[in-house]
Enzyme design. Structure first.
Site, PDB file in Angstrom:
ATOM      1  N   HIS A  80      58.701  75.040  58.360  1.00  0.00           N
ATOM      2  CA  HIS A  80      59.593  74.989  57.207  1.00  0.00           C
ATOM      3  C   HIS A  80      59.923  73.532  56.915  1.00  0.00           C
ATOM      4  CE1 HIS A  80      62.720  76.180  54.384  1.00  0.00           C
ATOM      5  NE2 HIS A  80      63.452  75.217  54.909  1.00  0.00           N
ATOM      6  N   ASP A 159      71.862  86.472  51.856  1.00  0.00           N
ATOM      7  CA  ASP A 159      71.714  85.033  51.611  1.00  0.00           C
ATOM      8  C   ASP A 159      71.581  84.758  50.117  1.00  0.00           C
ATOM      9  OD1 ASP A 159      71.118  82.185  52.314  1.00  0.00           O
ATOM     10  OD2 ASP A 159      69.231  82.721  51.361  1.00  0.00           O
ATOM     11  N   ARG A 166      77.647  79.925  46.572  1.00  0.00           N
ATOM     12  CA  ARG A 166      77.803  78.537  47.052  1.00  0.00           C
ATOM     13  C   ARG A 166      77.470  77.551  45.948  1.00  0.00           C
ATOM     14  NH1 ARG A 166      73.700  78.407  51.639  1.00  0.00           N
ATOM     15  NH2 ARG A 166      74.153  76.188  51.653  1.00  0.00           N
ATOM     16  N   SER A 181      71.263  79.962  56.346  1.00  0.00           N
ATOM     17  CA  SER A 181      70.495  80.450  55.195  1.00  0.00           C
ATOM     18  C   SER A 181      68.991  80.309  55.468  1.00  0.00           C
ATOM     19  CB  SER A 181      70.916  79.636  53.958  1.00  0.00           C
ATOM     20  OG  SER A 181      69.989  79.749  52.924  1.00  0.00           O
ATOM     21  N   LYS A 185      66.073  83.607  56.724  1.00  0.00           N
ATOM     22  CA  LYS A 185      64.842  83.949  56.011  1.00  0.00           C
ATOM     23  C   LYS A 185      63.612  83.742  56.902  1.00  0.00           C
ATOM     24  CE  LYS A 185      66.511  81.403  52.736  1.00  0.00           C
ATOM     25  NZ  LYS A 185      66.949  80.638  51.594  1.00  0.00           N
TER      26      LYS A 185
HETATM   27  N1  URA Z   1      67.488  75.994  51.443  1.00  0.00           N
HETATM   28  C1  URA Z   1      67.907  77.233  51.783  1.00  0.00           C
HETATM   29  O1  URA Z   1      67.101  78.144  51.949  1.00  0.00           O
HETATM   30  N2  URA Z   1      69.218  77.456  51.934  1.00  0.00           N
HETATM   31  C2  URA Z   1      70.151  76.491  51.763  1.00  0.00           C
HETATM   32  O2  URA Z   1      71.312  76.759  51.942  1.00  0.00           O
HETATM   33  C3  URA Z   1      69.710  75.211  51.402  1.00  0.00           C
HETATM   34  C4  URA Z   1      68.365  74.981  51.255  1.00  0.00           C
END
Ligand code: URA
Length: 429
Positions: A80, A159, A166, A181, A185
């Site tokens: 990632h 999320d 947010r 977050s 995922k």
């Molecule tokens: N990328 C994400 O997936 N979540 C965040 O909160 C910030 C960047």
């Protein structure tokens, strides 16, 4: 919910049950936005402990589906990146790691704003499909060792809802919220291990290196708590990564990297990430052991063959590896000559990304269509000597008048008598 908000406001640690209560309640529409907004702001100011972060991650993960990749033999390793301009590392990295015999099931995203998305770049290849079924995804990773696709199923809906809130309550840049977050995922995508590339600098989410280090520690810490093997790299995003910015241009650069002919900076980062993935995938005991293996699969062409096999398996034209010109080509190639002699001292990553987006290579809003042919090919990077009149970069455009783009680029490239050398890989966590 009032007690939960009050506890966090007063600096107390939330219990697993409290975290589950608000995540489940909010996802089900039983808790209003204003209460979750207040809680998010309390988290923003009072942060979260390691166990709170892990509990939040798991609660968001359990709000949706989790891909079960256990039928694919071997330790599955994914990567990632927190995102940047010219960051096409996933594209050469996945085939290199697959060539080492490690299954790479990658679930990637699209671009918005000044950063490009891996899926958009792949779609520059004629015929390439990123939306494939879960069964076909698993079969492809089992058969050829890699696949790069868009999200399938219902991944972390909590999320999605919390992130949207947010975004409008000034609570995006909270390290525990970002880390949970991202990790919810990634865990949902079914991988066994994960390498994280956390960017720092003017073109990154985390401008300061110390914040990038905090985020990397939070991400790796969540991994440890939930039993996922993780490593992180902190890497520079003050200038674009590699020389190509734009979809087809970045695929061409990917092929160059896989042929051992790519730019030095991105090649170094890709190889380093590949070594970490080799260690996480138990193919090498140390980074030093992995280096020779990574060099070998590039030199003997197996990594390039893996890339071609993925392109063909996902419906794309495999000839692209020897004929990149089968991808959409821009009508105009316009040079940007240096206005003076000197050293390139600054080349703002985000502004080069915005220039590519304005040419049509990225999206300003979610539903914008992408022009795969356009973008920017850099000829100079920070620290390079340049002579007056020499081209700094080529603008690939489908419109002839690029005066605005040229001024944007001139305003964000500085030529001076001194330049700070760029240290691409800052830290390993
Ligand atoms: N990328 C994400 O997936 N979540 C965040 O909160 C910030 C960047």
């Amino acid at each position: 919910m009032v007690d939960i908000i009050q506890n966090k406001r007063d600096g107390k640690t939330l219990t697993k049950a409290e975290i589950q209560f608000f995540v489940e309640g909010y996802t089900a529409g039983k808790i209003p936005d204003y209460q979750v907004s207040a809680l998010l702001m309390a988290i923003y100011f009072n942060s979260m402990t390691e166990s709170e972060r892990a509990n939040l991650t798991m609660a968001m993960l359990h709000s949706g589906d989790r891909l079960d990749l256990s039928s694919i033999p071997g330790i599955k390793v994914d990567k990632h990146s927190t995102g940047g301009v010219g960051d096409k590392t996933s594209l050469p990295l996945a085939p290199i790691v697959a060539a080492l015999g490690i299954p790479v099931p990658m679930i990637s995203g699209r671009g918005l704003g000044h950063t490009g998305g891996t899926l958009d770049k792949l779609e520059a290849i004629p015929g390439f499909k990123v939306e494939i079924s879960e069964a076909d995804f698993k079969k492809q990773v089992t058969d050829i060792g890699l696949a790069i696709i868009g999200a399938t199923g219902n991944i972390a809906p909590a999320d999605k809802k919390i992130y949207a809130l947010r975004d409008v309550t000034a609570t995006v840049d909270s390290i525990p919220l970002i880390a949970s977050s991202i990790m919810s995922k990634k865990i949902a995508s079914g991988t066994d291990a994960l390498v994280l590339d956390v960017k720092t600098g003017a073109g990154a989410f985390m401008k300061e290196e110390s914040s990038a280090v905090d985020l990397a520690n939070a991400l790796v810490g969540i991994g440890k708590q939930v039993g996922m093997d993780c490593m992180a790299i902190i890497s520079d995003m003050n200038q674009p990564l590699g020389n190509a910015v734009g979809n087809a241009l970045e695929i061409k650069e990917t092929i160059d990297i896989l042929k051992g002919q790519g730019p030095a900076d991105i090649t170094e980062l890709v190889k380093r990430l590949a070594c970490q993935m080799a260690v996480l995938g138990h193919k090498a005991a140390t980074i030093a052991d992995a280096q020779a293996m990574v060099d070998q699969v590039i030199t003997d062409g197996t990594a390039l063959a893996k890339f071609k096999a993925m392109v063909v398996a996902q419906g794309g034209n495999g000839d692209v590896v020897n004929q990149p010109e089968i991808m959409p080509q821009a009508k105009y190639k316009i040079e940007l000559p240096a206005k003076q002699n000197g050293l390139v001292a600054k080349m703002a990553a985000d502004e080069v990304g915005i220039a590519s987006m304005l040419l049509g290579g990225g999206r300003q809003s979610k539903d914008d269509k992408i022009d795969y042919a356009v973008g920017i090919q850099l000829h100079k990077k920070i620290g390079d000597q340049v002579a007056e009149g020499e081209s700094l970069l080529t603008i690939y455009s489908n419109t002839q008048n690029v005066d605005k783009i040229k001024s944007l680029l001139y305003d964000n490239i500085e030529i001076n008598h001194q330049a700070q050398p760029v240290q691409l890989i800052r830290k390993i966590i």
